[in-house]
Design a protein around this motif. Structure first.
Motif, mmCIF file in Angstrom:
data_model
loop_
_atom_site.group_PDB
_atom_site.id
_atom_site.type_symbol
_atom_site.label_atom_id
_atom_site.label_comp_id
_atom_site.label_asym_id
_atom_site.label_seq_id
_atom_site.Cartn_x
_atom_site.Cartn_y
_atom_site.Cartn_z
ATOM 1 N N MET A 32 0.835 -1.193 0.000
ATOM 2 C CA MET A 32 0.000 0.000 0.000
ATOM 3 C C MET A 32 0.877 1.255 0.000
ATOM 4 O O MET A 32 1.953 1.279 0.606
ATOM 5 C CB MET A 32 -0.906 0.040 1.241
ATOM 6 N N TYR A 33 0.409 2.278 -0.708
ATOM 7 C CA TYR A 33 1.016 3.594 -0.596
ATOM 8 C C TYR A 33 -0.092 4.597 -0.296
ATOM 9 O O TYR A 33 -1.289 4.284 -0.424
ATOM 10 C CB TYR A 33 1.779 3.980 -1.872
ATOM 11 N N GLY A 34 0.279 5.797 0.135
ATOM 12 C CA GLY A 34 -0.709 6.809 0.486
ATOM 13 C C GLY A 34 -0.681 7.983 -0.465
ATOM 14 O O GLY A 34 0.390 8.358 -0.976
ATOM 15 N N GLU A 35 -1.857 8.558 -0.703
ATOM 16 C CA GLU A 35 -1.960 9.705 -1.597
ATOM 17 C C GLU A 35 -2.921 10.722 -0.995
ATOM 18 O O GLU A 35 -4.029 10.369 -0.574
ATOM 19 C CB GLU A 35 -2.449 9.260 -2.968
ATOM 20 N N GLY A 36 -2.481 11.977 -0.952
ATOM 21 C CA GLY A 36 -3.306 13.031 -0.384
ATOM 22 C C GLY A 36 -3.414 14.221 -1.323
ATOM 23 O O GLY A 36 -2.502 14.486 -2.113
ATOM 24 N N THR A 37 -4.530 14.933 -1.221
ATOM 25 C CA THR A 37 -4.727 16.170 -1.977
ATOM 26 C C THR A 37 -5.317 17.210 -1.042
ATOM 27 O O THR A 37 -6.140 16.897 -0.180
ATOM 28 C CB THR A 37 -5.676 15.972 -3.170
ATOM 29 N N GLY A 38 -4.866 18.445 -1.200
ATOM 30 C CA GLY A 38 -5.373 19.498 -0.339
ATOM 31 C C GLY A 38 -4.893 20.856 -0.779
ATOM 32 O O GLY A 38 -4.468 21.049 -1.925
ATOM 33 N N GLY A 68 3.277 31.709 -1.840
ATOM 34 C CA GLY A 68 1.908 32.042 -2.170
ATOM 35 C C GLY A 68 0.929 31.547 -1.128
ATOM 36 O O GLY A 68 1.309 30.907 -0.142
ATOM 37 N N THR A 69 -0.327 31.870 -1.337
ATOM 38 C CA THR A 69 -1.406 31.431 -0.455
ATOM 39 C C THR A 69 -2.420 30.643 -1.273
ATOM 40 O O THR A 69 -2.523 30.794 -2.489
ATOM 41 C CB THR A 69 -2.097 32.625 0.213
ATOM 42 N N ALA A 175 -13.152 17.898 13.114
ATOM 43 C CA ALA A 175 -14.269 18.752 12.688
ATOM 44 C C ALA A 175 -14.418 18.766 11.172
ATOM 45 O O ALA A 175 -15.535 18.834 10.648
ATOM 46 C CB ALA A 175 -14.077 20.165 13.219
ATOM 47 N N THR A 176 -13.305 18.705 10.448
ATOM 48 C CA THR A 176 -13.352 18.776 8.987
ATOM 49 C C THR A 176 -13.091 17.425 8.325
ATOM 50 O O THR A 176 -13.280 17.293 7.106
ATOM 51 C CB THR A 176 -12.321 19.787 8.463
ATOM 52 N N GLY A 177 -12.638 16.450 9.111
ATOM 53 C CA GLY A 177 -12.315 15.150 8.540
ATOM 54 C C GLY A 177 -11.079 15.161 7.668
ATOM 55 O O GLY A 177 -10.917 14.307 6.796
ATOM 56 N N THR A 178 -10.183 16.117 7.912
ATOM 57 C CA THR A 178 -8.959 16.236 7.116
ATOM 58 C C THR A 178 -7.738 16.154 8.018
ATOM 59 O O THR A 178 -7.824 16.358 9.235
ATOM 60 C CB THR A 178 -8.906 17.571 6.350
ATOM 61 N N PHE A 179 -6.602 15.862 7.400
ATOM 62 C CA PHE A 179 -5.327 15.966 8.088
ATOM 63 C C PHE A 179 -4.817 17.397 7.944
ATOM 64 O O PHE A 179 -5.049 18.054 6.924
ATOM 65 C CB PHE A 179 -4.300 14.993 7.504
ATOM 66 N N ARG A 180 -4.129 17.855 8.977
ATOM 67 C CA ARG A 180 -3.506 19.171 8.925
ATOM 68 C C ARG A 180 -2.015 19.018 9.207
ATOM 69 O O ARG A 180 -1.600 18.150 9.982
ATOM 70 C CB ARG A 180 -4.120 20.135 9.937
ATOM 71 N N ILE A 181 -1.247 19.894 8.554
ATOM 72 C CA ILE A 181 0.196 19.899 8.778
ATOM 73 C C ILE A 181 0.683 21.339 8.767
ATOM 74 O O ILE A 181 0.192 22.165 7.993
ATOM 75 C CB ILE A 181 0.929 19.063 7.709
ATOM 76 N N THR A 182 1.584 21.626 9.665
ATOM 77 C CA THR A 182 2.243 22.935 9.661
ATOM 78 C C THR A 182 3.742 22.700 9.765
ATOM 79 O O THR A 182 4.211 21.942 10.613
ATOM 80 C CB THR A 182 1.741 23.823 10.816
ATOM 81 N N GLN A 189 19.409 33.573 12.299
ATOM 82 C CA GLN A 189 19.513 35.005 12.015
ATOM 83 C C GLN A 189 18.310 35.530 11.232
ATOM 84 O O GLN A 189 17.839 36.636 11.466
ATOM 85 C CB GLN A 189 20.796 35.305 11.220
ATOM 86 N N ALA A 190 17.795 34.734 10.303
ATOM 87 C CA ALA A 190 16.769 35.232 9.379
ATOM 88 C C ALA A 190 15.348 34.946 9.832
ATOM 89 O O ALA A 190 14.405 35.517 9.290
ATOM 90 C CB ALA A 190 17.000 34.639 7.993
ATOM 91 N N GLY A 191 15.172 34.047 10.810
ATOM 92 C CA GLY A 191 13.824 33.679 11.228
ATOM 93 C C GLY A 191 13.251 32.599 10.325
ATOM 94 O O GLY A 191 13.971 31.734 9.821
ATOM 95 N N THR A 192 11.940 32.642 10.072
ATOM 96 C CA THR A 192 11.289 31.633 9.234
ATOM 97 C C THR A 192 11.676 31.846 7.777
ATOM 98 O O THR A 192 11.426 32.906 7.204
ATOM 99 C CB THR A 192 9.758 31.704 9.384
ATOM 100 N N VAL A 193 12.282 30.817 7.175
ATOM 101 C CA VAL A 193 12.759 30.940 5.795
ATOM 102 C C VAL A 193 11.981 30.049 4.831
ATOM 103 O O VAL A 193 12.117 30.193 3.609
ATOM 104 C CB VAL A 193 14.264 30.615 5.708
ATOM 105 N N PHE A 194 11.174 29.135 5.359
ATOM 106 C CA PHE A 194 10.366 28.282 4.503
ATOM 107 C C PHE A 194 9.182 27.784 5.325
ATOM 108 O O PHE A 194 9.312 27.535 6.531
ATOM 109 C CB PHE A 194 11.186 27.092 3.990
ATOM 110 N N VAL A 195 8.031 27.651 4.665
ATOM 111 C CA VAL A 195 6.825 27.290 5.407
ATOM 112 C C VAL A 195 5.852 26.568 4.484
ATOM 113 O O VAL A 195 5.817 26.819 3.276
ATOM 114 C CB VAL A 195 6.162 28.564 5.996
ATOM 115 N N TYR A 196 5.106 25.632 5.027
ATOM 116 C CA TYR A 196 3.860 25.213 4.390
ATOM 117 C C TYR A 196 2.889 24.786 5.479
ATOM 118 O O TYR A 196 3.260 24.169 6.471
ATOM 119 C CB TYR A 196 4.039 24.156 3.294
ATOM 120 N N ASP A 197 1.641 25.181 5.284
ATOM 121 C CA ASP A 197 0.637 25.061 6.340
ATOM 122 C C ASP A 197 -0.724 24.886 5.686
ATOM 123 O O ASP A 197 -1.193 25.770 4.964
ATOM 124 C CB ASP A 197 0.662 26.330 7.199
ATOM 125 N N GLY A 198 -1.355 23.726 5.908
ATOM 126 C CA GLY A 198 -2.655 23.526 5.287
ATOM 127 C C GLY A 198 -3.286 22.199 5.661
ATOM 128 O O GLY A 198 -2.876 21.552 6.624
#
Length: 224
Positions: A32-38, A68-69, A175-182, A189-198
């Motif tokens: 088995m492998y896993g596949e997600g969309t969001g 982007g958002t 509540a939404t039946g979804t997985f969340r990741i942040t 020195q620079a603080g947050t340099v890369f992000v993904y959240d959804g």
């Protein structure tokens, strides 16, 4: 055979939310492998000046100079054995930015008893130690405090002033039946340099155990 996450967490694996236990249970040989969309509410490098420099980093298909958002994305997780028969999980994330798609790929490998190493990029030439913890809420937290680059025969530990710490938290939103990741990659020195959240929907599917061509790295890495 156990999944790499279950192997490292041991008894703490049972403290994860039930949905996370299922998500992180995929093991080599399981068929088995896993596949997600969001959609990622935010994704990429939030600092405009740094985007100009990301092209200089000798690691492709990892950190990219976009931001982007409301970015649609897909993720595919393939549990397998690497060429040295180490239990591994290869993930391919595709971010669909308005100007074109970007790929972030890595292979997480059980490199010792209780030890995970995450190899990032098309050539898997950026390696980080991956530390796991379960929160009181049953979320999975992952931290990558130490990194090194493999440049040909060279192994180059990143000094503290240049290194960044990747911090990830994943959970199931009942509540939404979804997985969340942040995910936040933070540089001293620079603080947050890369992000993904959804959030995303996720399902497992049958497969023959062979990594598809677009999930195979250009090179495997054995060094720690």
């Amino acid at each position: 055979m156990e999944s790499v996450y279950r192997s490292v967490l041991g008894a703490d694996f049972g403290r994860l939310q039930p949905q996370l236990q299922e998500y992180f249970s995929a093991a080599p040989g399981g068929g088995m492998y896993g596949e997600g969309t969001g959609v990622f509410e935010t994704a990429g490098c939030p600092r405009a000046w740094l985007r100009l420099l990301l092209g200089l980093i000798p690691v492709s298909n990892a950190f990219f100079p976009d931001y982007g958002t409301q970015i649609p994305f897909t993720i595919r997780n393939y549990p397998h054995l690497d060429p040295w028969n180490r239990p591994a999980l290869t993930a391919v994330r595709t971010f669909h930015f308005p100007g074109g798609s970007r790929v972030f790929e890595d292979t997480t490998v059980l490199t010792g008893p209780g030890s995970l190493t995450d190899y990032l990029g098309r050539k898997r030439n950026l390696a980080t130690d991956l530390m796991l913890a379960v929160t009181k809420q049953g979320h999975l937290r992952m931290d990558s405090p130490r990194s090194r680059l493999f440049l040909g025969p060279l192994r180059v530990p990143l000094p503290a002033f240049a290194a960044a710490d990747a911090q990830v938290e994943q959970w199931h939103d009942d509540a939404t039946g979804t997985f969340r990741i942040t995910t936040r990659v933070i540089q001293r020195q620079a603080g947050t340099v890369f992000v993904y959240d959804g959030s995303f929907h996720y399902a497992t599917r049958t497969w023959d155990g062979l990594l598809p061509a677009d999930a195979l790295p250009a090179r495997w890495e054995r060094r720690l």
